[in-house]
Design a protein around this motif. Structure first.
Motif, short mmCIF file in Angstrom:
data_model
loop_
_atom_site.label_atom_id
_atom_site.label_comp_id
_atom_site.label_asym_id
_atom_site.label_seq_id
_atom_site.Cartn_x
_atom_site.Cartn_y
_atom_site.Cartn_z
N PHE A 13 0.84 -1.20 0.00
CA PHE A 13 0.00 0.00 0.00
C PHE A 13 0.87 1.24 0.00
N SER A 14 0.23 2.35 -0.31
CA SER A 14 0.88 3.65 -0.19
C SER A 14 -0.02 4.53 0.67
N VAL A 15 0.58 5.56 1.23
CA VAL A 15 -0.14 6.47 2.10
C VAL A 15 -0.02 7.87 1.51
N SER A 16 -1.08 8.67 1.64
CA SER A 16 -1.08 10.00 1.01
C SER A 16 0.06 10.86 1.53
N ILE A 17 0.31 10.85 2.83
CA ILE A 17 1.48 11.51 3.42
C ILE A 17 1.85 10.73 4.68
N PRO A 18 3.13 10.45 4.90
CA PRO A 18 3.51 9.62 6.04
C PRO A 18 3.55 10.37 7.37
N GLY A 19 3.58 11.70 7.34
CA GLY A 19 3.62 12.48 8.57
C GLY A 19 2.48 13.49 8.59
N ILE A 20 1.71 13.49 9.67
CA ILE A 20 0.57 14.40 9.79
C ILE A 20 0.57 15.03 11.18
N CYS A 21 -0.23 16.04 11.36
CA CYS A 21 -0.41 16.70 12.65
C CYS A 21 -1.54 16.02 13.41
N ALA A 22 -1.44 15.99 14.72
CA ALA A 22 -2.48 15.39 15.56
C ALA A 22 -3.84 15.94 15.18
N GLY A 23 -4.81 15.06 15.03
CA GLY A 23 -6.16 15.46 14.65
C GLY A 23 -6.39 15.48 13.15
N SER A 24 -5.34 15.24 12.37
CA SER A 24 -5.48 15.24 10.91
C SER A 24 -5.82 13.84 10.40
N CYS A 25 -6.25 13.79 9.15
CA CYS A 25 -6.68 12.54 8.52
C CYS A 25 -5.88 12.30 7.25
N ILE A 26 -5.75 11.03 6.89
CA ILE A 26 -5.01 10.66 5.69
C ILE A 26 -5.76 9.56 4.94
N SER A 27 -5.23 9.25 3.75
CA SER A 27 -5.82 8.21 2.90
C SER A 27 -4.78 7.14 2.60
N PHE A 28 -5.26 5.93 2.40
CA PHE A 28 -4.40 4.81 2.04
C PHE A 28 -4.85 4.26 0.69
N THR A 29 -3.88 3.84 -0.10
CA THR A 29 -4.17 3.28 -1.42
C THR A 29 -3.58 1.88 -1.51
N ASP A 30 -4.40 0.93 -1.85
CA ASP A 30 -3.95 -0.44 -2.07
C ASP A 30 -3.17 -0.49 -3.39
N VAL A 31 -1.93 -0.95 -3.33
CA VAL A 31 -1.12 -1.15 -4.54
C VAL A 31 -0.65 -2.62 -4.61
N SER A 32 -1.46 -3.49 -4.04
CA SER A 32 -1.16 -4.91 -4.03
C SER A 32 -1.24 -5.48 -5.44
N THR A 33 -0.51 -6.56 -5.64
CA THR A 33 -0.56 -7.27 -6.93
C THR A 33 -1.28 -8.60 -6.73
N GLY A 34 -1.62 -9.24 -7.82
CA GLY A 34 -2.29 -10.54 -7.75
C GLY A 34 -3.80 -10.44 -7.68
#
Length: 185
Positions: A13-34
């Motif tokens: 997977f990949s993450v929209s940004i690896p470092g965020i401020c407390a209380g912030s939100c992020i997104s994850f993207t599946d980059v799996s194969t198969g």
């Protein structure tokens, strides 16, 4: 035709940004194969601790720290797991600044070490007002936002400032004798 190893999914997977401020939100993207058909995400420390959708978004972290993320993907041939122990770094917010009147200036005081200040007058940013001190020129509400080296931001409670003119003071002073033509002491 039997199951082969190349039919197995490989979790990633990949993450929209690896470092965020407390209380912030992020997104994850599946980059799996198969060609996975099922996803099992684990987000310890997040306000939503798990998800079964392919690309979860709006995953919020309220508390500073370093958090793992795990993804298990599956297809008809089997499953695979990936765990990043330090996937997300959540930075603490800078200490909320306090606005004090210092002579004829407003001063933003914070226990943090801000790298950027932005002053606001009645909710609108004041161009060029980017340091700890501000000389107010109009009656109204002044606020300040501070930003630290991680890009995390805190905002002060509004400070209501009133500009006093001579007409505002006339009821507080009286001259005797009136009129006078010498020095007033």
């Amino acid at each position: 035709m039997g199951n082969s190893e190349e039919d197995l999914p490989v979790a990633n997977f990949s993450v929209s940004i690896p470092g965020i401020c407390a209380g912030s939100c992020i997104s994850f993207t599946d980059v799996s194969t198969g060609n996975p058909i099922a996803w099992d995400w684990s987000f310890p420390g997040a306000s939503i601790s798990s998800s079964t959708i392919q690309n979860p978004s709006n995953i919020c972290y309220p508390t500073p720290g370093v958090y793992p993320v795990q993804l298990i993907v599956s297809n008809l041939s089997g499953s695979d797991t990936i765990l990043f122990n330090t996937a997300i770094t959540v930075y603490a917010l800078p200490e909320t600044p306090t606005i004090v009147l210092n002579g004829n200036q407003l001063e933003a005081i914070s226990g943090s070490s801000p790298v950027f200040y932005q002053w606001y007058f009645n909710g609108s940013p004041l161009a060029g007002s980017n340091n700890a001190l501000l000389t107010p020129v109009a009656t109204g509400d002044y606020t300040v936002s501070i930003t630290d080296t991680n890009g995390c931001e805190s905002n002060a409670t509004a400070f209501n400032y009133t500009v006093l003119g001579l007409s505002d003071l006339s009821s507080e002073f009286s001259l005797y004798p009136n009129p006078t033509n010498d020095f007033i002491r």
